[in-house]
Scaffold this active site. Structure first.
Site, PDB file in Angstrom:
ATOM      1  N   GLU A 178       2.327  11.946  17.403  1.00 50.57           N
ATOM      2  CA  GLU A 178       1.805  13.528  17.439  1.00 50.57           C
ATOM      3  C   GLU A 178       0.540  13.475  16.849  1.00 50.57           C
ATOM      4  O   GLU A 178      -0.629  14.180  16.989  1.00 50.57           O
ATOM      5  CB  GLU A 178       2.757  14.294  16.735  1.00 50.57           C
ATOM      6  CG  GLU A 178       4.110  14.441  17.698  1.00 50.57           C
ATOM      7  CD  GLU A 178       5.028  13.285  17.689  1.00 50.57           C
ATOM      8  OE1 GLU A 178       4.958  12.429  16.669  1.00 50.57           O
ATOM      9  OE2 GLU A 178       5.869  13.342  18.600  1.00 50.57           O
TER      10      GLU A 178
ATOM     11  N   THR B 167       1.713   8.980  13.596  1.00 60.28           N
ATOM     12  CA  THR B 167       2.891   8.994  14.619  1.00 60.28           C
ATOM     13  C   THR B 167       2.242   9.100  15.969  1.00 60.28           C
ATOM     14  O   THR B 167       1.021   9.634  15.864  1.00 60.28           O
ATOM     15  CB  THR B 167       3.920  10.278  14.237  1.00 60.28           C
ATOM     16  OG1 THR B 167       2.975  11.437  14.125  1.00 60.28           O
ATOM     17  CG2 THR B 167       4.488   9.835  12.919  1.00 60.28           C
TER      18      THR B 167
ATOM     19  N   LEU C 115       1.109   5.262  -0.016  1.00 63.67           N
ATOM     20  CA  LEU C 115       0.530   6.353   0.107  1.00 63.67           C
ATOM     21  C   LEU C 115       1.794   7.489   0.319  1.00 63.67           C
ATOM     22  O   LEU C 115       1.920   8.580  -0.230  1.00 63.67           O
ATOM     23  CB  LEU C 115      -0.437   6.474   1.418  1.00 63.67           C
ATOM     24  CG  LEU C 115      -0.927   7.986   1.711  1.00 63.67           C
ATOM     25  CD1 LEU C 115      -1.709   8.515   0.699  1.00 63.67           C
ATOM     26  CD2 LEU C 115      -1.841   7.698   3.158  1.00 63.67           C
TER      27      LEU C 115
ATOM     28  N   GLN D 273      17.199  -4.072  30.645  1.00 61.81           N
ATOM     29  CA  GLN D 273      17.911  -3.651  31.564  1.00 61.81           C
ATOM     30  C   GLN D 273      17.916  -4.963  32.883  1.00 61.81           C
ATOM     31  O   GLN D 273      19.061  -5.247  33.166  1.00 61.81           O
ATOM     32  CB  GLN D 273      17.317  -2.505  32.394  1.00 61.81           C
ATOM     33  CG  GLN D 273      18.286  -2.150  33.387  1.00 61.81           C
ATOM     34  CD  GLN D 273      19.332  -1.277  32.547  1.00 61.81           C
ATOM     35  OE1 GLN D 273      19.426  -1.076  31.546  1.00 61.81           O
ATOM     36  NE2 GLN D 273      20.282  -1.083  33.547  1.00 61.81           N
ATOM     37  N   ILE D 274      17.086  -5.679  32.933  1.00 68.74           N
ATOM     38  CA  ILE D 274      16.834  -6.633  34.044  1.00 68.74           C
ATOM     39  C   ILE D 274      17.730  -7.619  33.568  1.00 68.74           C
ATOM     40  O   ILE D 274      18.441  -8.460  34.264  1.00 68.74           O
ATOM     41  CB  ILE D 274      15.338  -7.063  34.258  1.00 68.74           C
ATOM     42  CG1 ILE D 274      14.569  -6.193  35.048  1.00 68.74           C
ATOM     43  CG2 ILE D 274      15.431  -8.562  35.151  1.00 68.74           C
ATOM     44  CD1 ILE D 274      13.283  -6.278  35.337  1.00 68.74           C
ATOM     45  N   HIS D 275      18.075  -7.872  32.195  1.00 65.50           N
ATOM     46  CA  HIS D 275      18.887  -9.050  31.768  1.00 65.50           C
ATOM     47  C   HIS D 275      20.307  -8.757  31.691  1.00 65.50           C
ATOM     48  O   HIS D 275      21.163  -9.600  31.129  1.00 65.50           O
ATOM     49  CB  HIS D 275      18.319  -9.635  30.246  1.00 65.50           C
ATOM     50  CG  HIS D 275      17.347 -10.478  30.302  1.00 65.50           C
ATOM     51  ND1 HIS D 275      15.864 -10.249  30.686  1.00 65.50           N
ATOM     52  CD2 HIS D 275      16.992 -11.873  30.145  1.00 65.50           C
ATOM     53  CE1 HIS D 275      15.114 -11.035  30.545  1.00 65.50           C
ATOM     54  NE2 HIS D 275      15.671 -12.182  30.318  1.00 65.50           N
TER      55      HIS D 275
ATOM     56  N   GLU E  49       1.575   4.026  10.502  1.00 67.83           N
ATOM     57  CA  GLU E  49       0.036   4.337  10.662  1.00 67.83           C
ATOM     58  C   GLU E  49      -0.523   5.353  11.720  1.00 67.83           C
ATOM     59  O   GLU E  49      -1.299   5.106  12.536  1.00 67.83           O
ATOM     60  CB  GLU E  49      -0.527   2.983  11.000  1.00 67.83           C
ATOM     61  CG  GLU E  49      -0.202   1.794   9.749  1.00 67.83           C
ATOM     62  CD  GLU E  49      -0.944   0.573   9.849  1.00 67.83           C
ATOM     63  OE1 GLU E  49      -2.078   0.716  10.549  1.00 67.83           O
ATOM     64  OE2 GLU E  49      -0.443  -0.384   9.258  1.00 67.83           O
TER      65      GLU E  49
ATOM     66  N   PHE F 277       1.023  -1.258  -0.001  1.00 64.19           N
ATOM     67  CA  PHE F 277      -0.193  -0.077   0.055  1.00 64.19           C
ATOM     68  C   PHE F 277       1.023   1.173   0.010  1.00 64.19           C
ATOM     69  O   PHE F 277       1.696   1.406   0.921  1.00 64.19           O
ATOM     70  CB  PHE F 277      -1.257   0.138   1.228  1.00 64.19           C
ATOM     71  CG  PHE F 277      -1.801   1.183   1.385  1.00 64.19           C
ATOM     72  CD1 PHE F 277      -2.830   1.614   0.745  1.00 64.19           C
ATOM     73  CD2 PHE F 277      -1.265   2.104   2.417  1.00 64.19           C
ATOM     74  CE1 PHE F 277      -3.507   2.719   1.064  1.00 64.19           C
ATOM     75  CE2 PHE F 277      -1.816   3.451   2.643  1.00 64.19           C
ATOM     76  CZ  PHE F 277      -2.838   3.628   1.804  1.00 64.19           C
TER      77      PHE F 277
HETATM   78  C1  LIG Z   1       8.628   0.675   8.961  1.00 66.02           C
HETATM   79  C2  LIG Z   1       7.687   1.694   8.391  1.00 66.02           C
HETATM   80  C3  LIG Z   1       6.693   1.234   7.500  1.00 66.02           C
HETATM   81  C4  LIG Z   1       5.982   2.115   6.953  1.00 66.02           C
HETATM   82  N1  LIG Z   1       4.812   1.285   5.942  1.00 66.02           N
HETATM   83  C5  LIG Z   1       4.028   2.182   5.218  1.00 66.02           C
HETATM   84  C6  LIG Z   1       3.408   1.563   4.222  1.00 66.02           C
HETATM   85  O1  LIG Z   1       3.389   0.673   4.019  1.00 66.02           O
HETATM   86  N2  LIG Z   1       2.529   2.541   3.342  1.00 66.02           N
HETATM   87  C7  LIG Z   1       2.654   3.830   3.594  1.00 66.02           C
HETATM   88  O2  LIG Z   1       2.112   4.663   2.801  1.00 66.02           O
HETATM   89  N3  LIG Z   1       3.603   4.359   4.527  1.00 66.02           N
HETATM   90  C8  LIG Z   1       4.348   3.697   5.321  1.00 66.02           C
HETATM   91  N4  LIG Z   1       5.255   4.154   6.277  1.00 66.02           N
HETATM   92  C9  LIG Z   1       5.095   5.451   6.380  1.00 66.02           C
HETATM   93  C10 LIG Z   1       4.735   6.185   7.625  1.00 66.02           C
HETATM   94  O3  LIG Z   1       3.186   6.230   7.607  1.00 66.02           O
HETATM   95  C11 LIG Z   1       5.019   7.661   7.744  1.00 66.02           C
HETATM   96  O4  LIG Z   1       6.642   7.562   7.998  1.00 66.02           O
HETATM   97  C12 LIG Z   1       4.511   8.566   8.944  1.00 66.02           C
HETATM   98  O5  LIG Z   1       3.228   8.730   8.639  1.00 66.02           O
HETATM   99  C13 LIG Z   1       5.337   9.641   9.288  1.00 66.02           C
HETATM  100  O6  LIG Z   1       5.631  10.425   8.066  1.00 66.02           O
HETATM  101  P1  LIG Z   1       6.910  10.897   7.743  1.00 66.02           P
HETATM  102  O7  LIG Z   1       8.020   9.782   8.170  1.00 66.02           O
HETATM  103  O8  LIG Z   1       7.090  11.873   6.579  1.00 66.02           O
HETATM  104  O9  LIG Z   1       7.067  12.103   9.118  1.00 66.02           O
HETATM  105  P2  LIG Z   1       6.769  13.655   8.971  1.00 66.02           P
HETATM  106  O10 LIG Z   1       5.083  13.737   8.565  1.00 66.02           O
HETATM  107  O11 LIG Z   1       7.668  14.338   8.392  1.00 66.02           O
HETATM  108  O12 LIG Z   1       6.864  13.887  10.518  1.00 66.02           O
HETATM  109  C14 LIG Z   1       8.121  14.144  11.220  1.00 66.02           C
HETATM  110  C15 LIG Z   1       7.621  14.483  12.622  1.00 66.02           C
HETATM  111  O13 LIG Z   1       6.881  15.607  12.684  1.00 66.02           O
HETATM  112  C16 LIG Z   1       5.839  15.157  13.494  1.00 66.02           C
HETATM  113  N5  LIG Z   1       4.596  16.058  13.110  1.00 66.02           N
HETATM  114  C17 LIG Z   1       3.927  16.225  11.918  1.00 66.02           C
HETATM  115  N6  LIG Z   1       3.275  16.894  11.529  1.00 66.02           N
HETATM  116  C18 LIG Z   1       2.882  17.389  12.835  1.00 66.02           C
HETATM  117  C19 LIG Z   1       1.920  18.412  13.451  1.00 66.02           C
HETATM  118  N7  LIG Z   1       0.943  18.699  12.964  1.00 66.02           N
HETATM  119  N8  LIG Z   1       1.998  18.432  14.833  1.00 66.02           N
HETATM  120  C20 LIG Z   1       2.886  17.860  15.674  1.00 66.02           C
HETATM  121  N9  LIG Z   1       3.951  16.979  15.005  1.00 66.02           N
HETATM  122  C21 LIG Z   1       3.648  16.945  13.803  1.00 66.02           C
HETATM  123  C22 LIG Z   1       5.564  14.131  13.434  1.00 66.02           C
HETATM  124  O14 LIG Z   1       4.890  13.188  14.512  1.00 66.02           O
HETATM  125  C23 LIG Z   1       6.874  13.421  13.216  1.00 66.02           C
HETATM  126  O15 LIG Z   1       7.359  13.485  14.772  1.00 66.02           O
HETATM  127  C24 LIG Z   1       6.033   3.396   7.016  1.00 66.02           C
HETATM  128  C25 LIG Z   1       6.882   3.784   7.888  1.00 66.02           C
HETATM  129  C26 LIG Z   1       7.957   2.902   8.462  1.00 66.02           C
HETATM  130  C27 LIG Z   1       8.903   3.702   9.308  1.00 66.02           C
END
Ligand SMILES: Cc1cc2nc3c(=O)[nH]c(=O)nc-3n(C[C@H](O)[C@H](O)[C@H](O)COP(=O)(O)OP(=O)(O)OC[C@H]3O[C@@H](n4cnc5c(N)ncnc54)[C@H](O)[C@@H]3O)c2cc1C
Length: 390
Positions: free
Chosen positions: A368, A366, A128, A337-339, A364, A126
């Protein structure tokens, strides 16, 4: 108020627990050796054998509707199953599942994508997220332009789970820039043979590396539009929203296993002539972990319960994901830590979980983003403090 599981829920949970004990836990040592040698998953043959075995146990298609041969289990029962499966580091999922939004596919797409995916013959991903659009998914710039009856897709996707192994991708692309992503994005089913490329992204976790995908005028016929033209963002939000209670249940399972390991070790390991569990410092880590784990369990099951009763589960799922993903990080850390030094080695699954669970606070939605959802619901009056008790 009744916190008891039903007989059926208990039976299912116990059967999965027995499956994990008999089929998965004995593979842990071999799996950890494989990881030490650079592997990240069980050999395909082993996965197939386990899926066939699970199917014999009756476990296939947990969330899949019965008309597709699945079990169509309620969300609470599914959560209980995910908790059990997460108690081992051996990565395993029951077969017979497909992305929730694929069930909206038309008849031809169901034959080509949905049914083979349920049968495990095809693997999708998927897509996005983009380099410039993660939390702010509305900022996507991947664009699909019309070319006769076809569409030509160009753009970059990143962090896509299964992206390097998948043979097709569900791609969310803008089809009407003027309307923006919310009303002008469309979901496409795009075969790898259509011409997109992928490269794995090396991350902190050793298991399930995501990938970046590249589209350069990838030609897609009109029949590959999933749902309505312009309805892609709504499908994407449905995809993103469905997993939050499942992730929460995973966190509960991992934390339960880590705490069990910590309690066992605290009762075995001796320093200064007595078991380390006799020290208050260790006892407090165990007590805090148990308390937080119990709170997380109820948040996770409560979110699933909202799904089952047909309520809007977004608020409860956001609270569950926010709390459970942070909780598991703290519990794994204390167990490690315990280990002592052993916890830091790759002989035990703790260090792998320590790294792997970190991703759960990012994908899915963050931390925030979950906080935005929870506070916005209250500030706009969509939810009352106290939820259904209010
Ligand atoms: C292992 C892994 C698997 C994934 N699998 C998929 C997948 O299958 N398909 C897919 O489409 N995506 C996938 N993702 C992407 C994931 O959904 C995004 O990484 C996530 O939504 C965060 O987007 P970003 O990395 O661009 O961070 P950003 O959106 O750039 O955010 C950076 C930081 O700013 C904070 N932030 C952003 N906006 C705000 C706000 N308005 N207020 C306060 N804080 C804010 C965020 O919380 C974060 O701490 C995956 C990511 C990982 C790490």
């Amino acid at each position: 108020m009744d916190f008891e599981l039903s007989d059926e829920q208990r039976d299912i949970r116990d059967t999965v627990r027995a499956f994990v004990a008999k089929e998965l836990l004995p593979l842990e040592e071999d799996f950890l050796r494989l990881v030490r040698e650079g592997g990240a998953r069980l050999p395909r043959d082993e996965e197939r054998r386990l899926r066939a075995k699970a199917r014999e146990f009756g476990f296939w298609g947990l969330s899949t509707p019965e008309e597709y041969g699945g079990m169509a289990l309620p969300a609470v029962t599914q959560s209980l199953i995910h908790i059990e499966l997460a108690k081992t580091c051996v990565p395993f999922r029951f077969g017979g599942e497909a992305d929730n939004i694929l069930y909206g596919a038309d008849a031809a797409q169901q034959e080509e994508y949905l049914k083979p995916t349920i049968e495990g013959e095809r693997l999708g991903c998927f897509a996005l997220t983009e380099p410039g659009a993660g939390s702010d998914a509305g900022a996507i710039s991947t664009y699909a332009r019309r070319d006769g009856d076809d569409w030509l897709i160009s753009g970059e996707k990143t962090f896509i789970s299964n992206g390097h192994d998948a043979d097709y991708a569900i791609v969310i692309a803008l089809t009407d820039r003027d309307k923006g992503a919310h009303h002008g994005a469309t979901a496409f089913l795009v075969d790898r043979e259509a011409g997109w490329t992928s490269s794995p992204i090396s991350t902190m976790g050793s298991w399930h590396q995501p990938a970046s995908l590249s589209f350069d005028d990838v030609r897609v016929p009109a029949g590959k539009v999933l749902g309505e033209v312009g309805g892609g963002f709504q499908l994407a939000m449905r995809w993103v929203g469905k997993g939050r209670y499942v992730i929460s249940a995973h966190c509960v399972g991992i934390a339960e296993r880590c705490l069990t390991m910590a309690v066992d070790y605290a009762g075995l390991r001796e320093t200064f002539g007595r078991k380390i569990g006799r020290n208050q410092a260790i006892q407090w880590m165990i007590a805090d972990s148990e308390t937080e784990l119990e709170a997380a369990r109820w948040l996770a099951l409560r979110a699933a319960w909202d799904v089952d009763r047909g309520a809007d589960a977004r608020h409860a799922s956001a609270m569950a994901k926010l709390f459970c993903t942070a909780m598991v990080g703290r519990v794994v850390d204390r167990a490690l830590q315990i280990h002592g030094g052993m916890g830091y080695t790759k002989e035990l699954p703790l260090e792998g979980w320590y790294r792997a669970v970190r991703a759960m606070r990012i994908f899915e939605g963050t931390d925030e983003v979950q906080r935005l959802i929870i506070s916005r619901d209250l500030l706009r009056g969509h939810t009352r403090i106290g939820g259904h008790f209010a």
